[in-house]
Design an enzyme around this catalytic site. Structure first.
Site, PDB file in Angstrom:
ATOM      1  N   SER A 139       0.403   4.043   5.003  1.00  0.00           N
ATOM      2  CA  SER A 139      -0.002   3.874   3.606  1.00  0.00           C
ATOM      3  C   SER A 139      -1.486   3.538   3.464  1.00  0.00           C
ATOM      4  O   SER A 139      -2.072   3.792   2.410  1.00  0.00           O
ATOM      5  CB  SER A 139       0.849   2.797   2.939  1.00  0.00           C
ATOM      6  OG  SER A 139       0.761   1.597   3.668  1.00  0.00           O
TER       7      SER A 139
ATOM      8  N   ASP B 185      -0.145  -8.444  -2.764  1.00  0.00           N
ATOM      9  CA  ASP B 185      -0.382  -7.448  -1.706  1.00  0.00           C
ATOM     10  C   ASP B 185      -1.812  -7.642  -1.177  1.00  0.00           C
ATOM     11  O   ASP B 185      -2.786  -7.341  -1.877  1.00  0.00           O
ATOM     12  CB  ASP B 185      -0.203  -6.038  -2.292  1.00  0.00           C
ATOM     13  CG  ASP B 185      -0.460  -4.937  -1.254  1.00  0.00           C
ATOM     14  OD1 ASP B 185      -1.050  -5.226  -0.188  1.00  0.00           O
ATOM     15  OD2 ASP B 185      -0.085  -3.778  -1.521  1.00  0.00           O
TER      16      ASP B 185
ATOM     17  N   HIS C 155      -3.033  -3.527   1.270  1.00  0.00           N
ATOM     18  CA  HIS C 155      -3.615  -2.294   0.722  1.00  0.00           C
ATOM     19  C   HIS C 155      -4.891  -2.617  -0.063  1.00  0.00           C
ATOM     20  O   HIS C 155      -5.242  -3.786  -0.189  1.00  0.00           O
ATOM     21  CB  HIS C 155      -2.567  -1.590  -0.147  1.00  0.00           C
ATOM     22  CG  HIS C 155      -1.331  -1.251   0.639  1.00  0.00           C
ATOM     23  ND1 HIS C 155      -0.198  -2.037   0.624  1.00  0.00           N
ATOM     24  CD2 HIS C 155      -1.083  -0.251   1.504  1.00  0.00           C
ATOM     25  CE1 HIS C 155       0.707  -1.519   1.448  1.00  0.00           C
ATOM     26  NE2 HIS C 155       0.199  -0.427   1.996  1.00  0.00           N
TER      27      HIS C 155
END
Ligand SMILES: *[C@@H]1O[C@H](CO)[C@@H](O)[C@H](O)[C@H]1NC(C)=O
Ligand SMILES: *[C@@H]1O[C@H](CO)[C@@H](O)[C@H](O)[C@H]1NC(C)=O
Length: 268
Positions: free
Chosen positions: A6, A247, A250
């Protein structure tokens, strides 16, 4: 074609954002999320693709949506399922790292149908995968015709004590970069970095490293934290403590991965 996890998908999306504004609406298209997602720029006869292959080699995590499994199984000696898509590509950009840091992986060698028993952990498992990948590159890439890149590990900011001793947070609510030029977080594993360096060095004329780690280490403020799309709704308990579901892995876009792509442009 971007190939990896990702984080690499984030870099691919950054690339699309950088490119697509100059392409008229009816001259571009994108396929739905799939093992291979394809952006087409018609007038340029070009595609910019992303292949989900978080472990590089074949594994039971190859489904781009349902890959959060209790047990991970990989074929340490086989990249073939993925590599069949690499053949026609002019520029390949690989990454792999974080998936190797989530506990042991079971090994299913390609000569065995089932009967998994061996297990490998972290860097050891990653090295097996990198070797299989390197073998493929060695025998399939003509450096005069194709360019191959490997992007180094993307840092995480999970423990604020690393940049501000005595605190117990993470990237949540961070608004400025780290100023210490030597800062290096404990999540960026140096032995793994050296292993990648060794593997890639043997492929010198064929693969270039894009070393994003140090420059991204500073950007504790660059993660989406609570401002991302969450696939499951959050509990009352989580909502009361935003740090718990932030998060810090990312990156926001526009943001840090745009700079990784600027580096890539220089190599191209
Ligand atoms: C577009 O690319 C394909 C595949 O590389 C090639 O066969 C075709 O001739 C190209 N078309 C144009 C108009 O350049
Ligand atoms: C990437 O850069 C860091 C320092 O900036 C260095 O320690 C590391 O060896 C480099 N890694 C590779 C694979 O070139």
């Amino acid at each position: 074609m971007f190939v990896g996890d990702s984080l690499n998908r984030g870099q691919w999306i950054s690339m699309l954002c950088l490119l697509e504004s100059v392409i008229p609406q009816e001259k571009k298209s994108i396929t739905p999320n799939a093992p291979l997602t394809i952006f087409r720029a018609e007038e340029y006869n070009a595609t910019v693709e992303f292949q989900w292959a978080p472990l590089l080699v074949e594994s039971n995590s190859d489904d781009p949506v349902n890959h959060r499994l209790d047990e991970r199984i990989m074929r340490p000696d086989s990249v073939l399922r993925h590599a069949s898509e690499w053949k026609h590509v002019d520029i390949l950009i690989f990454n792999s790292y974080l998936w190797w840091r989530q506990g042991p992986v079971k090994l299913l060698w390609s000569k065995e149908e089932n009967g998994v028993c061996e297990e490998a952990e972290g860097i050891e498992a990653m090295e097996l995968a990198m070797d299989a990948w390197a073998n493929w590159i060695e025998s399939n890439i003509d450096p005069l015709k194709k360019k191959v890149f490997f992007v180094t590990m993307s840092p995480t900011h999970l423990w604020s004590r690393e940049w501000e001793p005595g605190t117990e947070g993470n990237c949540y609510n961070e608004k400025t970069p780290i100023k210490d030029e030597r800062y290096w977080g404990s999540g960026s594993d140096l032995p793994t970095m050296r292993m990648v360096d060794n593997v890639v060095n043997k492929l010198k004329s064929r693969v270039s490293v894009i070393n994003i780690t140090q420059m991204s280490e500073y950007r504790k403020d660059g993660h989406p934290s609570i401002y991302r799309k969450f696939w499951e709704s959050r509990t009352e308990e989580q909502l009361a403590n935003p740090m718990s579901y932030s998060d810090c892995i990312h990156w926001c876009l526009p943001g840090v991965p745009d700079v990784w792509n600027e580096l890539l442009f220089h190599f191209l």
